[in-house]
Write a protein that holds these residues in place. Structure first.
Motif, PDB file in Angstrom:
ATOM      1  N   PHE A 181       0.829  -1.197   0.000  1.00  0.00           N
ATOM      2  CA  PHE A 181       0.000   0.000   0.000  1.00  0.00           C
ATOM      3  C   PHE A 181       0.866   1.250   0.000  1.00  0.00           C
ATOM      4  O   PHE A 181       2.074   1.180   0.180  1.00  0.00           O
ATOM      5  N   LYS A 182       0.225   2.403  -0.208  1.00  0.00           N
ATOM      6  CA  LYS A 182       0.919   3.683  -0.126  1.00  0.00           C
ATOM      7  C   LYS A 182       0.278   4.532   0.959  1.00  0.00           C
ATOM      8  O   LYS A 182      -0.918   4.408   1.243  1.00  0.00           O
ATOM      9  N   GLN A 183       1.100   5.409   1.559  1.00  0.00           N
ATOM     10  CA  GLN A 183       0.600   6.315   2.579  1.00  0.00           C
ATOM     11  C   GLN A 183       0.512   7.749   2.063  1.00  0.00           C
ATOM     12  O   GLN A 183      -0.207   8.548   2.641  1.00  0.00           O
ATOM     13  N   VAL A 184       1.269   8.096   1.013  1.00  0.00           N
ATOM     14  CA  VAL A 184       1.273   9.466   0.502  1.00  0.00           C
ATOM     15  C   VAL A 184      -0.067   9.815  -0.126  1.00  0.00           C
ATOM     16  O   VAL A 184      -0.771   8.945  -0.622  1.00  0.00           O
ATOM     17  N   SER A 185      -0.396  11.103  -0.097  1.00  0.00           N
ATOM     18  CA  SER A 185      -1.679  11.601  -0.611  1.00  0.00           C
ATOM     19  C   SER A 185      -2.816  10.814   0.043  1.00  0.00           C
ATOM     20  O   SER A 185      -2.877  10.710   1.249  1.00  0.00           O
ATOM     21  N   THR A 186      -3.685  10.232  -0.745  1.00  0.00           N
ATOM     22  CA  THR A 186      -4.748   9.390  -0.207  1.00  0.00           C
ATOM     23  C   THR A 186      -4.223   7.970  -0.080  1.00  0.00           C
ATOM     24  O   THR A 186      -3.780   7.380  -1.062  1.00  0.00           O
ATOM     25  N   GLN A 187      -4.234   7.419   1.133  1.00  0.00           N
ATOM     26  CA  GLN A 187      -3.741   6.063   1.321  1.00  0.00           C
ATOM     27  C   GLN A 187      -4.573   5.099   0.494  1.00  0.00           C
ATOM     28  O   GLN A 187      -5.796   5.215   0.424  1.00  0.00           O
ATOM     29  N   SER A 188      -3.872   4.141  -0.136  1.00  0.00           N
ATOM     30  CA  SER A 188      -4.588   3.149  -0.933  1.00  0.00           C
ATOM     31  C   SER A 188      -3.800   1.849  -0.988  1.00  0.00           C
ATOM     32  O   SER A 188      -2.583   1.834  -0.797  1.00  0.00           O
ATOM     33  N   THR A 242      -6.860   2.169   7.156  1.00  0.00           N
ATOM     34  CA  THR A 242      -7.362   3.448   7.651  1.00  0.00           C
ATOM     35  C   THR A 242      -6.190   4.385   7.873  1.00  0.00           C
ATOM     36  O   THR A 242      -5.187   3.997   8.490  1.00  0.00           O
ATOM     37  N   ASP A 243      -6.292   5.605   7.377  1.00  0.00           N
ATOM     38  CA  ASP A 243      -5.273   6.630   7.567  1.00  0.00           C
ATOM     39  C   ASP A 243      -5.474   7.254   8.942  1.00  0.00           C
ATOM     40  O   ASP A 243      -6.502   7.874   9.200  1.00  0.00           O
ATOM     41  N   ASN A 244      -4.504   7.069   9.836  1.00  0.00           N
ATOM     42  CA  ASN A 244      -4.589   7.618  11.188  1.00  0.00           C
ATOM     43  C   ASN A 244      -3.655   8.805  11.401  1.00  0.00           C
ATOM     44  O   ASN A 244      -3.295   9.115  12.524  1.00  0.00           O
ATOM     45  N   GLY A 245      -3.261   9.461  10.315  1.00  0.00           N
ATOM     46  CA  GLY A 245      -2.365  10.603  10.414  1.00  0.00           C
ATOM     47  C   GLY A 245      -1.055  10.304   9.696  1.00  0.00           C
ATOM     48  O   GLY A 245      -0.854   9.226   9.144  1.00  0.00           O
ATOM     49  N   THR A 246      -0.142  11.262   9.722  1.00  0.00           N
ATOM     50  CA  THR A 246       1.131  11.122   9.023  1.00  0.00           C
ATOM     51  C   THR A 246       1.883   9.882   9.478  1.00  0.00           C
ATOM     52  O   THR A 246       2.192   9.727  10.659  1.00  0.00           O
ATOM     53  N   GLY A 247       2.130   8.974   8.530  1.00  0.00           N
ATOM     54  CA  GLY A 247       2.926   7.781   8.793  1.00  0.00           C
ATOM     55  C   GLY A 247       2.247   6.709   9.625  1.00  0.00           C
ATOM     56  O   GLY A 247       2.895   5.750  10.039  1.00  0.00           O
ATOM     57  N   ILE A 248       0.953   6.837   9.890  1.00  0.00           N
ATOM     58  CA  ILE A 248       0.265   5.850  10.724  1.00  0.00           C
ATOM     59  C   ILE A 248      -0.927   5.269   9.955  1.00  0.00           C
ATOM     60  O   ILE A 248      -1.793   6.005   9.482  1.00  0.00           O
ATOM     61  N   THR A 249      -0.927   3.943   9.811  1.00  0.00           N
ATOM     62  CA  THR A 249      -1.964   3.241   9.061  1.00  0.00           C
ATOM     63  C   THR A 249      -2.470   2.058   9.867  1.00  0.00           C
ATOM     64  O   THR A 249      -1.674   1.309  10.427  1.00  0.00           O
ATOM     65  N   SER A 280       5.263   4.366  10.265  1.00  0.00           N
ATOM     66  CA  SER A 280       6.477   4.472   9.456  1.00  0.00           C
ATOM     67  C   SER A 280       7.287   5.668   9.915  1.00  0.00           C
ATOM     68  O   SER A 280       6.747   6.723  10.217  1.00  0.00           O
ATOM     69  N   LYS A 281       8.606   5.454   9.975  1.00  0.00           N
ATOM     70  CA  LYS A 281       9.494   6.522  10.433  1.00  0.00           C
ATOM     71  C   LYS A 281      10.700   6.640   9.521  1.00  0.00           C
ATOM     72  O   LYS A 281      11.223   5.649   9.024  1.00  0.00           O
ATOM     73  N   LEU A 282      11.135   7.860   9.334  1.00  0.00           N
ATOM     74  CA  LEU A 282      12.327   8.169   8.567  1.00  0.00           C
ATOM     75  C   LEU A 282      13.523   8.164   9.515  1.00  0.00           C
ATOM     76  O   LEU A 282      13.502   8.859  10.540  1.00  0.00           O
ATOM     77  N   PHE A 284       5.623   3.559  -0.786  1.00  0.00           N
ATOM     78  CA  PHE A 284       5.379   2.136  -0.986  1.00  0.00           C
ATOM     79  C   PHE A 284       5.655   1.397   0.318  1.00  0.00           C
ATOM     80  O   PHE A 284       6.731   1.545   0.904  1.00  0.00           O
ATOM     81  N   CYS A 285       4.692   0.618   0.787  1.00  0.00           N
ATOM     82  CA  CYS A 285       4.827  -0.182   1.997  1.00  0.00           C
ATOM     83  C   CYS A 285       4.410  -1.614   1.682  1.00  0.00           C
ATOM     84  O   CYS A 285       3.517  -1.831   0.866  1.00  0.00           O
ATOM     85  N   SER A 286       5.040  -2.566   2.331  1.00  0.00           N
ATOM     86  CA  SER A 286       4.600  -3.953   2.198  1.00  0.00           C
ATOM     87  C   SER A 286       4.740  -4.642   3.541  1.00  0.00           C
ATOM     88  O   SER A 286       5.620  -4.315   4.342  1.00  0.00           O
ATOM     89  N   ALA A 287       3.848  -5.595   3.790  1.00  0.00           N
ATOM     90  CA  ALA A 287       3.874  -6.322   5.066  1.00  0.00           C
ATOM     91  C   ALA A 287       3.245  -7.689   4.889  1.00  0.00           C
ATOM     92  O   ALA A 287       2.385  -7.889   4.038  1.00  0.00           O
TER      93      ALA A 287
END
Length: 120
Positions: free
Chosen positions: A26-33, A44-51, A100-102, A112-115
Motif C-alpha cells: 500500500f501507499k501512505q502518501v496523498s490518499t492512502q490506498s 485506515t489513515d490515522n495521520g502522518t505515517g500511521i496506518t 512508518s518513520k524516517l 510504498f509499503c509492504s507487510a
C-alpha cells in the motif's frame, strides 16, 4: 488446476509449519490506498505515517509475526535514507496499527509499503 486443502501443515518429522495469513502492499502518501492484498479487508489513515490494517479474519491471538518494509517513493531509487515500518500496537487480533518513520525518528508517509502477517 488442483486445489490443496489442509488443516495442519507439518514436516515429515512432525514439526508444525506456520503460513502467511495476510499480506499487503500500500501507499501512505496523498490518499492512502492498497496496491495489492490478501487477507486484508481495509486500511485506515490515522495521520502522518500511521496506518491501521484490518484483517479479513482475526488471528487466534496477538502473538502473530509481522514482517515489513517501506520506501520513500513510488518507484523512487534516489533516496539513501533508512526507512522503518513497525507495529504501533500488537494488542488486537483483527487489525494492526503500523507506524512508518524516517531514520527511526520522524513519522513519515511512505510511497510504498509492504507487510506480511504469519499466524502463531
Amino acid at each position: 488446476m488442483s486445489t490443496l486443502k489442509v488443516d495442519n501443515l507439518q514436516t515429515t518429522g512432525g514439526v508444525s509449519q506456520k503460513t502467511v495469513q495476510s499480506t499487503i502492499q500500500f501507499k501512505q502518501v496523498s490518499t492512502q490506498s492498497i496496491y495489492a492484498s490478501s487477507g486484508v479487508s481495509s486500511i485506515t489513515d490515522n495521520g502522518t505515517g500511521i496506518t491501521t490494517v484490518s484483517f479479513d479474519n482475526s488471528f487466534p491471538n496477538v502473538n502473530y509475526c509481522f514482517l515489513s518494509g517501506g520506501s520513500n517513493g513510488e518507484g523512487s531509487t534516489t533516496s539513501t535514507d533508512a526507512y522503518n515500518l513497525s507495529p504501533k500496537n500488537l494488542t488486537a487480533t483483527s487489525s494492526i496499527r503500523l507506524q512508518s518513520k524516517l531514520r527511526g525518528f520522524t513519522t513519515f508517509d511512505y510511497g510504498f509499503c509492504s507487510a506480511a502477517f504469519i499466524s502463531q
